[in-house]
Design a protein around this motif. Structure first.
Motif, PDB file in Angstrom:
ATOM      1  N   SER A  26      25.548  34.904  23.614  1.00  0.00           N
ATOM      2  CA  SER A  26      25.075  36.275  23.798  1.00  0.00           C
ATOM      3  C   SER A  26      26.154  37.127  24.462  1.00  0.00           C
ATOM      4  N   ILE A  27      25.981  38.432  24.369  1.00  0.00           N
ATOM      5  CA  ILE A  27      26.907  39.355  25.035  1.00  0.00           C
ATOM      6  C   ILE A  27      26.932  39.063  26.536  1.00  0.00           C
ATOM      7  N   ALA A  28      25.780  38.786  27.127  1.00  0.00           N
ATOM      8  CA  ALA A  28      25.720  38.504  28.569  1.00  0.00           C
ATOM      9  C   ALA A  28      26.528  37.246  28.912  1.00  0.00           C
ATOM     10  N   GLU A  29      26.422  36.204  28.094  1.00  0.00           N
ATOM     11  CA  GLU A  29      27.184  34.968  28.345  1.00  0.00           C
ATOM     12  C   GLU A  29      28.683  35.221  28.190  1.00  0.00           C
ATOM     13  N   ILE A  30      29.040  35.997  27.186  1.00  0.00           N
ATOM     14  CA  ILE A  30      30.448  36.307  26.955  1.00  0.00           C
ATOM     15  C   ILE A  30      30.990  37.151  28.100  1.00  0.00           C
ATOM     16  N   ARG A  31      30.214  38.142  28.532  1.00  0.00           N
ATOM     17  CA  ARG A  31      30.636  39.000  29.647  1.00  0.00           C
ATOM     18  C   ARG A  31      30.861  38.164  30.901  1.00  0.00           C
ATOM     19  N   ALA A  32      29.935  37.245  31.185  1.00  0.00           N
ATOM     20  CA  ALA A  32      30.069  36.395  32.378  1.00  0.00           C
ATOM     21  C   ALA A  32      31.358  35.578  32.317  1.00  0.00           C
ATOM     22  N   ALA A  33      31.679  35.065  31.147  1.00  0.00           N
ATOM     23  CA  ALA A  33      32.917  34.290  31.004  1.00  0.00           C
ATOM     24  C   ALA A  33      34.135  35.176  31.193  1.00  0.00           C
ATOM     25  N   LEU A  34      34.135  36.345  30.559  1.00  0.00           N
ATOM     26  CA  LEU A  34      35.294  37.235  30.653  1.00  0.00           C
ATOM     27  C   LEU A  34      35.479  37.808  32.056  1.00  0.00           C
ATOM     28  N   GLU A  35      34.400  37.914  32.803  1.00  0.00           N
ATOM     29  CA  GLU A  35      34.510  38.426  34.175  1.00  0.00           C
ATOM     30  C   GLU A  35      35.297  37.483  35.074  1.00  0.00           C
ATOM     31  N   THR A  36      35.463  36.229  34.644  1.00  0.00           N
ATOM     32  CA  THR A  36      36.247  35.282  35.445  1.00  0.00           C
ATOM     33  C   THR A  36      37.743  35.444  35.205  1.00  0.00           C
ATOM     34  N   LEU A  37      38.118  36.216  34.181  1.00  0.00           N
ATOM     35  CA  LEU A  37      39.539  36.457  33.926  1.00  0.00           C
ATOM     36  C   LEU A  37      40.072  37.510  34.886  1.00  0.00           C
ATOM     37  N   PRO A  38      41.327  37.428  35.224  1.00  0.00           N
ATOM     38  CA  PRO A  38      41.908  38.414  36.129  1.00  0.00           C
ATOM     39  C   PRO A  38      42.024  39.786  35.458  1.00  0.00           C
ATOM     40  N   GLN A  39      41.774  40.826  36.220  1.00  0.00           N
ATOM     41  CA  GLN A  39      41.901  42.191  35.706  1.00  0.00           C
ATOM     42  C   GLN A  39      43.286  42.772  35.963  1.00  0.00           C
TER      43      GLN A  39
END
Length: 158
Positions: free
Chosen positions: A68-81
């Motif tokens: 889901s978009i929510a699962e993908i967002r949670a994963a991507l939020e762990t990447l450095p900005q």
């Protein structure tokens, strides 16, 4: 940290679209969902970092795998900005998704192997249900396709 010259130029939404195959409207949708974070050039135009190509590719693959978009967002939020993600950053996300993928593979294998038999849904409409699920015994274990969800049917009596 990125230098101001590379941030200043970035890639246009058209460039990102051409590289990923996504329509600009899809890229804007993913932006609204917080999956990519473009910046504004001095001209006010939306610009993307090169790392966003990989982020959007990850989004496309993940969605195709059923995340889901929510699962993908949670994963991507762990990447450095503040920097381009490294191979190790992506490996960390992959390891996290691997567990979910293994569970889905097991579930799909069970579905493939059991779909032509009783799934313990309680329908009692097939001839086999009289054999595999007499008197709708599967309902005592809960709702839904109990045997596909992991419950084991009781042994058949001759």
């Amino acid at each position: 940290m990125k230098n101001s010259a590379s941030r200043k130029h970035g890639l246009s939404i058209g460039d990102i679209s051409a590289r990923t195959g996504l329509a600009p409207s899809a890229i804007r949708f993913y932006e609204e969902q917080g999956l990519v974070h473009p910046f504004r050039a001095d001209s006010g135009q939306r610009r993307f970092d090169r790392a966003d190509i990989r982020r959007l590719s990850f989004v496309m693959i993940s969605q195709n795998l059923g995340f889901s978009i929510a699962e993908i967002r949670a994963a991507l939020e762990t990447l450095p900005q503040n920097r381009t993600p490294t191979k190790r950053d992506w490996e960390r996300i992959s390891a996290r998704f691997r567990h979910h993928l293994d569970a889905r593979i097991a579930q799909m294998t069970a579905l493939r192997d059991k779909l032509d038999g009783c799934i313990g849904c309680g329908c009692l409409s097939l001839q086999n249900c009289k054999l595999y699920n007499p008197d709708d015994r599967a309902r005592t274990r809960g709702t839904g396709p109990r045997y596909l969800m992991g419950d084991t049917p009781p042994p058949q009596t001759p």
